[in-house]
Design a protein around this motif. Structure first.
Motif, PDB file in Angstrom:
ATOM      1  N   LYS A   1      64.356  25.809  25.634  1.00 31.43           N
ATOM      2  CA  LYS A   1      62.935  26.044  25.825  1.00 31.43           C
ATOM      3  C   LYS A   1      62.521  27.400  25.266  1.00 31.43           C
ATOM      4  CE  LYS A   1      59.882  24.594  29.433  1.00 31.43           C
ATOM      5  NZ  LYS A   1      59.656  24.282  30.809  1.00 31.43           N
TER       6      LYS A   1
ATOM      7  N   GLU B   1      64.053  29.029  22.846  1.00 30.28           N
ATOM      8  CA  GLU B   1      64.112  29.000  21.379  1.00 30.28           C
ATOM      9  C   GLU B   1      62.943  28.218  20.781  1.00 30.28           C
ATOM     10  OE1 GLU B   1      68.587  30.182  20.211  1.00 30.28           O
ATOM     11  OE2 GLU B   1      68.189  28.047  20.086  1.00 30.28           O
ATOM     12  N   MET B   2      62.489  27.209  21.529  1.00 26.38           N
ATOM     13  CA  MET B   2      61.288  26.478  21.084  1.00 26.38           C
ATOM     14  C   MET B   2      60.090  27.436  21.054  1.00 26.38           C
ATOM     15  SD  MET B   2      59.309  23.356  23.066  1.00 26.38           S
ATOM     16  CE  MET B   2      58.863  24.275  24.533  1.00 26.38           C
ATOM     17  N   ASP B   3      59.867  28.129  22.164  1.00 25.90           N
ATOM     18  CA  ASP B   3      58.697  29.012  22.229  1.00 25.90           C
ATOM     19  C   ASP B   3      58.786  30.159  21.222  1.00 25.90           C
ATOM     20  OD1 ASP B   3      57.385  27.549  24.143  1.00 25.90           O
ATOM     21  OD2 ASP B   3      58.276  28.621  25.832  1.00 25.90           O
TER      22      ASP B   3
ATOM     23  N   ALA C   1      60.377  30.131  18.305  1.00 27.81           N
ATOM     24  CA  ALA C   1      60.134  29.615  16.954  1.00 27.81           C
ATOM     25  C   ALA C   1      58.641  29.370  16.737  1.00 27.81           C
ATOM     26  CB  ALA C   1      60.922  28.317  16.737  1.00 27.81           C
ATOM     27  N   ILE C   2      57.979  28.822  17.758  1.00 22.97           N
ATOM     28  CA  ILE C   2      56.567  28.474  17.575  1.00 22.97           C
ATOM     29  C   ILE C   2      55.678  29.725  17.667  1.00 22.97           C
ATOM     30  CG2 ILE C   2      54.680  26.969  18.336  1.00 22.97           C
ATOM     31  CD1 ILE C   2      56.732  25.016  19.384  1.00 22.97           C
ATOM     32  N   PHE C   3      56.121  30.723  18.418  1.00 23.22           N
ATOM     33  CA  PHE C   3      55.376  31.995  18.425  1.00 23.22           C
ATOM     34  C   PHE C   3      55.390  32.609  17.027  1.00 23.22           C
ATOM     35  CE2 PHE C   3      55.169  36.683  19.374  1.00 23.22           C
ATOM     36  CZ  PHE C   3      53.864  36.686  19.838  1.00 23.22           C
TER      37      PHE C   3
ATOM     38  N   MET D   1      55.599  30.986  14.261  1.00 21.37           N
ATOM     39  CA  MET D   1      54.681  30.180  13.435  1.00 21.37           C
ATOM     40  C   MET D   1      53.234  30.581  13.711  1.00 21.37           C
ATOM     41  SD  MET D   1      56.176  26.355  13.995  1.00 21.37           S
ATOM     42  CE  MET D   1      57.952  26.119  14.023  1.00 21.37           C
ATOM     43  N   THR D   2      52.987  31.001  14.955  1.00 23.62           N
ATOM     44  CA  THR D   2      51.618  31.371  15.318  1.00 23.62           C
ATOM     45  C   THR D   2      51.218  32.686  14.639  1.00 23.62           C
ATOM     46  OG1 THR D   2      51.932  30.224  17.394  1.00 23.62           O
ATOM     47  CG2 THR D   2      50.053  31.720  17.267  1.00 23.62           C
TER      48      THR D   2
ATOM     49  N   GLU E   1      52.405  33.599  11.807  1.00 25.52           N
ATOM     50  CA  GLU E   1      52.213  33.167  10.418  1.00 25.52           C
ATOM     51  C   GLU E   1      50.827  32.524  10.237  1.00 25.52           C
ATOM     52  OE1 GLU E   1      55.293  30.401   9.278  1.00 25.52           O
ATOM     53  OE2 GLU E   1      54.323  29.943   7.359  1.00 25.52           O
ATOM     54  N   ARG E   2      50.473  31.641  11.164  1.00 28.93           N
ATOM     55  CA  ARG E   2      49.185  30.941  11.040  1.00 28.93           C
ATOM     56  C   ARG E   2      48.010  31.918  11.139  1.00 28.93           C
ATOM     57  NH1 ARG E   2      45.574  29.076  14.824  1.00 28.93           N
ATOM     58  NH2 ARG E   2      47.024  29.275  16.566  1.00 28.93           N
TER      59      ARG E   2
ATOM     60  N   PHE F   1      46.469  38.226  23.238  1.00 23.86           N
ATOM     61  CA  PHE F   1      47.368  37.083  23.362  1.00 23.86           C
ATOM     62  C   PHE F   1      48.754  37.428  22.783  1.00 23.86           C
ATOM     63  CE2 PHE F   1      49.140  33.884  20.445  1.00 23.86           C
ATOM     64  CZ  PHE F   1      49.858  33.151  21.374  1.00 23.86           C
TER      65      PHE F   1
ATOM     66  N   PHE G   1      50.572  39.821  25.125  1.00 27.37           N
ATOM     67  CA  PHE G   1      51.018  39.098  26.318  1.00 27.37           C
ATOM     68  C   PHE G   1      52.229  38.216  26.008  1.00 27.37           C
ATOM     69  CE2 PHE G   1      50.760  34.915  28.458  1.00 27.37           C
ATOM     70  CZ  PHE G   1      51.143  35.301  29.729  1.00 27.37           C
ATOM     71  N   TYR G   2      52.076  37.360  25.025  1.00 31.97           N
ATOM     72  CA  TYR G   2      53.106  36.357  24.792  1.00 31.97           C
ATOM     73  C   TYR G   2      54.387  36.979  24.234  1.00 31.97           C
ATOM     74  CZ  TYR G   2      54.410  31.465  24.658  1.00 31.97           C
ATOM     75  OH  TYR G   2      54.988  30.246  24.938  1.00 31.97           O
TER      76      TYR G   2
END
Lengths: 368, 399
Positions: B297, B299-301, B303-305, B307-308, B310-311, B328, B331-332
């Motif tokens: 979980k 590593e999922m968050d 990796a997607i953080f 990507m965020t 990057e986006r 944000f 915080f994250y």
């Protein structure tokens, strides 16, 4: 590859959104449910969607499609997710269309894809055999071009003209085959689900196969590839539902008053809302990145698909639960629409692997 | 045609930059940094740990690449956005360290560029680039943490100078700072946000003293600073009296992005690799199923953080302003970092909790773990970031 939409993709999203705004609000789903519509979707809406080209977005121009790509289809699915549009887009285009496009030979593509692109043929993808998604569990056999076995969770199975069925041959090699729904030996049991859509249990008893989709480097990879594409497509749909449920909840927090003030002024609710906002930002990123991974034929597709389906499943669950809690008693009523998102969240989470399934798969990919 | 010419120039710039960096960056300056003692901070008492630190700083300084994107009159290199991006990419490709670590560069500089007079910019920005002054930040006070606007350190107008009295806390490396940028109260009559000013104070002035704070990690990276009738020249005021809060907010945005990990180039070791080293794996599956799920979980968050980030960068390039998202990211990013260290300590068992001893790298993991607890407190707590998100982004009402 920048993680933003092109102008064309943005336009497509807008036009899909306009169509659903006028023709497919949640009220439309409620009507299908209350009238116990035998199809489970509106035929005239599907015709309109097809006329707009939505059924052919991912199909090559040579077979009557627009060759627009999966980022485009993802925008339409996301828009469907916002008002929970029931249509054969997932069964026919996302799953079956992808399977034929990837695994079919020239003749097979020529035979089946134009019907999908025009919206005239409905396809159902029959893969799972148990109560939980598990691609390894396949006991449906093919012998002498006849298949036998029991399939579960077949989306739109009760209205399909054709089935794409995952089977194993005598050597135990997985294959995808095309079956005409009119053939003898098919028993379809329609199940009405919590989200007011349809799944079916389908029993095949020595059913004649029309075609085997074997124009792919390896048939096991074909199934995994189709599933990964579809998981990402479902994640895009979930993103729409999540954003809509969240914005409805935020609007309610501003409007509902207790103790003489809007309940959105309470910090206990504000912090939960702000945390959800963050999770949704993550969802947007993994969805667009994984949609682009399909179009770019990235080697990372399995990883991206599991990241997307795991994260969106987790977030849809959280946002739909919080939606009900923050709407309070009114959220428990059938009149209020927030409950529709909770119902869809659970069914779509379960389809093609829930968060736990995909977290486990991610761990296995990294060998731990 | 012009666009093609530009593209060609950038290609040339990249090639020249790569060659220059490769020829001039000493090998030891291409190794990962081991900690805050392993960098050059500059300042009046600045020391180069080894001769390579000096060589690298001087080469980059002569090349005007200490602040490559600042304008030339301020000591910068005058690079445009694309050139600056290419330089950072090439530095990260070769693993080149930043030649100077400085809160002047990362925090004060951007605020001066926006709010200071031309004279102040020329003086202070050049001093930052030349590493003449090491800066500290004087924001928090004992009674002004999350409620930062409650600062009580007073600056009284005495004609040609301000007389400053009060106390600041949590000044990073405060005992080593030559000067400090401070939030001080210049007006007690107006609402609290409007009575704050942004003042630069020389710590060598009579009446300014510091005291280190020992943390749960055993280290003392922060100080308390005390001001007892400290005379500060009037020209050290940045912006106008009462503008301090706006300047502070602007500067905090930069700080949050720094703490949240935006713009960091190093790639941390995957926690699953650490887990594999320390824990039992049977048939490629960890036997501790609960920790395995927690790692997956995380590593999922993580990796997607990424990507965020990057986006959001891609969206900013396409012209979508997303400044409000800094809360944000703060915080994250900090919550993720805390999760990372919880897992790392859990994976290493007793090794992750050792405090002393060569074989335990002197308790590095335990100490880093303890330090991460401060990530979601410094630069605005997680709760303050959630307040900002709910108010500024979600538009939820305040009471």
């Amino acid at each position: 590859m920048a993680l933003i939409l092109t102008e064309e993709e943005q336009l497509l999203k807008t036009s899909a959104s306009e169509l659903f705004k006028s023709k497919a609000q949640i009220a439309a789903l409620r009507k299908l449910r209350d009238e116990k519509d035998p199809l489970g979707y509106s035929k005239s809406l599907w015709k309109e969607m097809s006329n707009l080209g939505l059924a052919g977005l991912t199909i090559s121009e040579a077979y009557g499609g627009l060759d627009f790509g999966y980022v485009g289809l993802g925008q339409v699915l996301e828009t469907c997710g916002r008002t929970l549009v029931a249509s054969p887009l997932v069964s026919t285009v996302l799953l079956s269309g992808t399977a034929i496009q990837l695994g079919g030979n020239e003749a097979q593509k020529k035979q089946y894809l134009p019907g999908i692109a025009s919206g005239d043929s409905i396809f159902a993808f029959a893969m799972d055999e148990g109560k939980h998604h598990n691609p390894e569990n396949c006991n449906t056999k093919i012998t002498n071009n006849l298949i036998s076995g029991n399939k579960t969770m077949v989306i739109d199975g009760h209205v399909a003209n054709y089935f794409i069925v995952a089977v194993k041959d005598e050597k135990g090699i997985s294959k995808l085959v095309v079956v005409n729904a009119k053939n003898e030996g098919i028993l379809v049991e329609k199940i009405e689900m919590m989200d007011s859509r349809n799944l079916a249990n389908v029993r095949f008893e020595n059913v004649k196969v029309e075609d085997i989709l074997d124009s792919y480097s390896s048939s096991t990879n074909l199934i995994e590839n189709v599933l990964d594409v579809a998981r990402i497509g479902l994640a895009a749909e979930m993103l729409g539902g999540i954003q809509e449920a969240f914005s409805r909840t935020i609007a309610y927090l501003k409007e509902r008053r207790q103790f003489g003030v809007p309940i959105g002024s309470f910090q206990a609710l504000q912090h939960r809302a702000a945390e959800m906002f963050g999770e949704i930002e993550l969802c947007k990123s993994v969805v667009i990145k994984s949609l682009k991974a399909i179009d770019n034929q990235s080697d990372d597709l399995p990883k991206m698909a599991s990241l997307a389906k795991a994260k969106l499943g987790e977030t849809y669950k959280r946002v739909s639960n919080e939606g009900i809690q923050m709407f309070g008693g009114i959220g428990m009523t059938d009149d209020e629409e927030i409950g529709f998102f909770l119902k869809r969240a659970r069914v779509v989470q379960h389809t093609l692997g829930d968060t736990n399934f995909h977290l486990d798969r991610l761990a296995k990919m990294k060998k731990y | 045609m012009e666009a093609t010419a530009d593209k060609k120039d950038l290609k040339k710039f990249r090639k020249e930059t790569r060659e220059w960096l490769d020829a001039n960056c000493p090998e030891s300056m291409r190794q990962p940094i081991t900690g805050p003692e392993d960098v050059y901070w500059g300042g009046r008492n600045g020391e180069f740990k080894t001769p390579d630190f000096k060589i690298w700083f001087e080469k980059m300084h002569a090349k005007k690449w200490i602040a490559p994107h600042w304008e030339k009159q301020y000591g910068g290199g005058g690079l445009d956005r694309m050139e600056y991006k290419i330089l950072t990419e090439e530095m990260s490709r070769l693993g080149c360290r930043k030649p100077l670590f400085s809160f002047g560069l990362s925090m004060l500089g951007p605020a001066l560029l926006k709010f200071a007079t031309e004279e102040q910019k020329i003086k202070y920005l050049n001093d930052i680039v030349d590493a003449k002054i090491r800066w500290g930040q004087g924001y928090s006070e004992p009674g002004a943490g999350s409620d930062l606007a409650n600062v009580q350190t007073k600056a009284e107008d005495k004609g040609d100078h301000y007389l400053v009295n009060g106390q600041k806390v949590w000044t990073s490396y405060g005992e080593k700072a030559d000067m400090i940028f401070c939030l001080v109260r210049t007006d007690v009559e107006v609402p609290k946000h409007h009575g704050i000013s942004f003042l630069l104070i020389d710590m060598a002035t009579d009446g300014a003293t510091t005291r280190p704070i020992k943390l749960i990690s055993g280290k003392s990276p922060f100080c308390e600073t005390f001001y007892d009738n400290v005379k500060v020249p009037k020209e050290n005021l940045i912006g106008t009296e009462g503008q301090g809060w706006d300047i502070a907010k602007y500067l905090l945005t930069h700080e949050r992005q720094m703490i949240g990990g935006i713009g960091e180039t190093h790639v941390p070791t995957p926690v699953s690799d650490i887990a594999k080293k320390y824990l039992e794996i049977k048939g490629d599956v960890m036997t501790d199923a609960v920790l395995r799920a927690e790692i997956a979980k995380f590593e999922m968050d993580e990796a997607i953080f990424d990507m965020t980030i990057e986006r959001v960068i891609d969206e900013a390039k396409a012209g979508n302003n997303s400044g409000a998202l800094s809360s944000f990211f703060k915080f994250y990013g900090t919550e993720l970092n805390k999760r990372r260290y919880e897992i790392m300590v859990a994976c290493q068992g007793i090794d992750g909790l050792a405090w002393e001893g060569e074989q335990y790298n002197h308790g590095a993991i335990a100490k880093q773990f303890l330090r991460t607890k401060g990530n979601s407190i410094e630069g605005g707590t997680s709760e303050i970031q959630l307040n900002i998100i709910s108010k500024r982004i979600l538009g939820l009402p305040t009471r």
